[in-house]
Structure formats: C-alpha cells, structure tokens
Design a protein around this motif. Sequence first.
Motif, PDB file in Angstrom:
ATOM      1  N   SER A 311     146.490  83.962  43.689  1.00 40.87           N
ATOM      2  CA  SER A 311     147.367  84.976  43.101  1.00 40.87           C
ATOM      3  C   SER A 311     148.022  85.771  44.219  1.00 40.87           C
ATOM      4  O   SER A 311     147.435  85.983  45.286  1.00 40.87           O
ATOM      5  CB  SER A 311     146.598  85.908  42.162  1.00 40.87           C
ATOM      6  OG  SER A 311     145.575  86.589  42.863  1.00 40.87           O
ATOM      7  N   ASN A 320     162.732  86.099  39.479  1.00 36.30           N
ATOM      8  CA  ASN A 320     162.081  84.922  38.887  1.00 36.30           C
ATOM      9  C   ASN A 320     161.681  83.959  39.993  1.00 36.30           C
ATOM     10  O   ASN A 320     162.157  84.046  41.121  1.00 36.30           O
ATOM     11  CB  ASN A 320     163.022  84.239  37.895  1.00 36.30           C
ATOM     12  CG  ASN A 320     162.261  83.421  36.868  1.00 36.30           C
ATOM     13  OD1 ASN A 320     161.039  83.273  36.958  1.00 36.30           O
ATOM     14  ND2 ASN A 320     162.975  82.870  35.900  1.00 36.30           N
ATOM     15  N   THR A 331     151.971  80.507  36.908  1.00 38.51           N
ATOM     16  CA  THR A 331     152.676  81.445  36.032  1.00 38.51           C
ATOM     17  C   THR A 331     153.226  82.570  36.902  1.00 38.51           C
ATOM     18  O   THR A 331     152.618  82.940  37.911  1.00 38.51           O
ATOM     19  CB  THR A 331     151.749  82.037  34.956  1.00 38.51           C
ATOM     20  OG1 THR A 331     150.649  82.705  35.596  1.00 38.51           O
ATOM     21  CG2 THR A 331     151.228  80.962  34.018  1.00 38.51           C
ATOM     22  N   ASP A 333     154.851  86.480  36.295  1.00 37.37           N
ATOM     23  CA  ASP A 333     155.169  87.573  35.378  1.00 37.37           C
ATOM     24  C   ASP A 333     156.340  88.366  35.967  1.00 37.37           C
ATOM     25  O   ASP A 333     156.169  89.045  36.983  1.00 37.37           O
ATOM     26  CB  ASP A 333     153.948  88.483  35.189  1.00 37.37           C
ATOM     27  CG  ASP A 333     154.146  89.500  34.078  1.00 37.37           C
ATOM     28  OD1 ASP A 333     155.303  89.883  33.829  1.00 37.37           O
ATOM     29  OD2 ASP A 333     153.146  89.917  33.455  1.00 37.37           O
ATOM     30  N   THR A 336     155.371  92.422  36.175  1.00 38.51           N
ATOM     31  CA  THR A 336     154.414  92.876  37.198  1.00 38.51           C
ATOM     32  C   THR A 336     154.642  92.192  38.542  1.00 38.51           C
ATOM     33  O   THR A 336     154.041  92.589  39.547  1.00 38.51           O
ATOM     34  CB  THR A 336     152.972  92.605  36.739  1.00 38.51           C
ATOM     35  OG1 THR A 336     152.784  91.178  36.571  1.00 38.51           O
ATOM     36  CG2 THR A 336     152.675  93.302  35.411  1.00 38.51           C
ATOM     37  N   LYS A 337     155.469  91.124  38.574  1.00 37.90           N
ATOM     38  CA  LYS A 337     155.760  90.337  39.791  1.00 37.90           C
ATOM     39  C   LYS A 337     154.503  89.616  40.318  1.00 37.90           C
ATOM     40  O   LYS A 337     154.401  89.337  41.520  1.00 37.90           O
ATOM     41  CB  LYS A 337     156.343  91.218  40.919  1.00 37.90           C
ATOM     42  CG  LYS A 337     157.466  92.142  40.477  1.00 37.90           C
ATOM     43  CD  LYS A 337     158.650  91.385  39.926  1.00 37.90           C
ATOM     44  CE  LYS A 337     159.776  92.342  39.531  1.00 37.90           C
ATOM     45  NZ  LYS A 337     160.893  91.653  38.846  1.00 37.90           N
TER      46      LYS A 337
END
Length: 420
Positions: A311, A320, A331, A333, A336-337
């Motif tokens: 992460s 994005n 994934t 987000d 929240t980046k």
Amino acid sequence: MIHSLFLVNASGDIFLEKHWKSVVSRSVCDYFFEAQERATEPENVPPVIPTPHHYLISVLRHRIYFVAVIQSEVPPLFVIEFLHRVVDTFQDYFGVCTEAAIKDNVVVVYELLEEMLDNGFPLATESNILKELIKPPTILRTMVNTITGSTNVGEQLPTGQLSVVPWRRTGVKYTNNEAYFDVVEEIDAIIDKSGSTITAEIQGVIDACVKLTGMPDLTLSFMNPRLLDDVSFHPCVRFKRWEAERILSFIPPDGNFRLLSYHVSSQNLVAIPVYVKHNITFREGSSQGRFDLTLGPKQTMGKAVESVLVSSQLPRGVLNANLNPSQGTYTFDPVTKLLSWDVGKINPQKLPSLKGTMSLQAGASKPDENPTINIQFKIQQMAISGLKVNRLDMYGEKYKPFKGIKYMTKAGNLCQFRLH
C-alpha cells in the motif's frame, strides 16, 4: 485499586460498565472523549489520562476501548496488563472479543468481571481457574439456563485456586497427549531509498497449545538463546533456571497460552526478507506520471513469501492510476489517494511488478516523487531472527506426547520503504 470499568465502542458510545467499590458517573469518561478527539489515530489516545479526582487508564483492542477508572495512584502497567487479561479472557470464552459478542453474553461478562476482581483488586485471572468457576457459554447451556433460571457459575472452588500452580487444574486427562508451540515474529523496519536499513526490530512470541494428562513438567531449550532480549514470561516459567542455564522450565497451563514474548533490536540480526525496486517520476508541466514497482524475496532461506500486500499514499495531485500488475489485483481510491496492491505469493522466478501511468491535475505543480510504501507479508516455517528450538523434554509423566514446533515471520505495523 480499580473502581470502575467502561467499554467504549468505535462510535464513542459506552455500551457496558461495571463498578466494584462505588458507582462512578459516566461523565468521568468526558475527559477520555476529549483526548480521543485530539488524537489523530485511534491508537494515539494516551493510555493514562489524569482528571481532577481520578485517573483513566485504557487499552484499545478489537476496536473497543477498555477504560479503567482509578482513584489513587497505582502502577499503570499493572492496570494495563489486567485489562489485556480481560480482553484475552473474553476472546477465550466467546471466540471473538467484539461488541456484539459481549452484548450477547452480557451475563457471563459480568460474572467473569466479578470473579476477576475482588473489591477492585485482581483475584482470578487464569483461564483454567475461571473456566472451573464459570462454565463457558454454549447453546445448550444457554437454553437450560433460560428455562431453569440457573447460571454458569460452578458450585465448587476450583482445584487450582489454592495450589502452588494456580494456572493448572488437577485431574487433567486426554486420550491424545500433544504439545504444540508456535514461534511467531513480527518485523518492524524502515528502509530508505537506497535500500539501507534506517531502523529495524523484531517482536516475537511463543504461543503454546498444551493438552497433556496429569501434571507434566516441561523443559524447552534453544539453539541460540542469547538472541532473546527483553523477555517477558508466563508466570509458569521458572525464572531462576532461565537466568542460570537459558532453559525454559515450566509446568504448563492446560490449553492455549502465551509462554513468552521477546524483542530483538540489534540491526545486525534483523534481515529484511523482501526488497523493492521502484521508479516513480513526474514531469514538470505534464499531466501524467510514471509508476514502476517490483518486489522480490531476500534472505528467506528458500521459504516462500506469502500474503503480500503493498500500500502507498500517492500525492494529492494524482487524480487516477492506470496500472498493470503482473500478478494479483490493485485498487486506487481517488478520494484518499491510497493505492493497494494485493500481490499474494511471490514467485522468485517471475518477480511481481506493477507498472503504468498516473493522471495528474492540470496546471498543478510537480508532485512529490517519493511516497512511502508499506508492505505486509508472511513467511511460514521461518523465524527471521534465526531463533530455533533445540529440544522439548517432559518429566513427571510416563507417556510419550506428540510434540510440534511451527515458525512464522510476518510484517508488523511498521514495515516501510521510504523512497526519499
């Protein structure tokens, strides 16, 4: 010592309270809630909070705060250890220690708290004794108690309550005699951009599951006991023999228990079992950035690195991410980046990689190219510190038990690669 106990859930609601000496108003928890609001993370709430007339001592376990109210000065670690014992007892009785489980078994919870503390002082905290005093809840026992109006409280004093080994009940009998020990190590480390270790330490525990008939006396020896530092023992361990011979000698409790916990802080002994190759770049004035990340095993003695989860908190300017993982799934987000990559098992012949582009806000300044990368992983049948059990012997009984030792290494709460 302990006047009251309040259980607070993640929403900040008090869902259970227990008073021993005198009833303390719930308003005393307002000081705790104020400290909770100031804390950036749930774990950052101060464990000891002074108030005008009380001290609030708390622990956070399973998203529940266990808040003890103290009126006079006591050693805080004494209270904290007791609160951890309460949580472990609930987990042992109900399988899980959650708000729902506590509410479903509220009668047993109050019975346990009544036995564990006598007028505010710890009395019975050993699981074996408590299970003789208060029978663990089952569906059948709950139905019978509902119909007959009886309780789970036993009628006789536990046999181990007044013995020299209160952690073990007498008359234990098993058809299959077995003793299993799990050596589990968590590694916390911070690695800089060049791969050099900034800080590294290992937190280890030895958990046991002992199901032996009678009153066995066990000894556990290690190949390299000098590795162990800052050791904390279960009360069953004879400390003088450990100091003299570095051998664990003990009469074990019946069932599951933590034999010892230890700490290894020497950076020379801590080998980081994974490495990261990275290339994260942003061009000035461009609306795109490049992301390239590769993982690999290192110094794992041929053992597989499993359950790998990567992460990273990407810069705010990233809108994005369009990435292509060679294995696993990722994934991103956009709020929240947070980028998460579930790698799974690392294959040394084909190293997993995550490559692609990132879309940036138009006109925004060049973002930071050095985000922090957090890694979670597990390695079965390996203790990263090099600790190894030499032998396990049993005395006092004539049968031959089945014995097993298992090792596991996993990433702790802080296993970071700082790319700057």
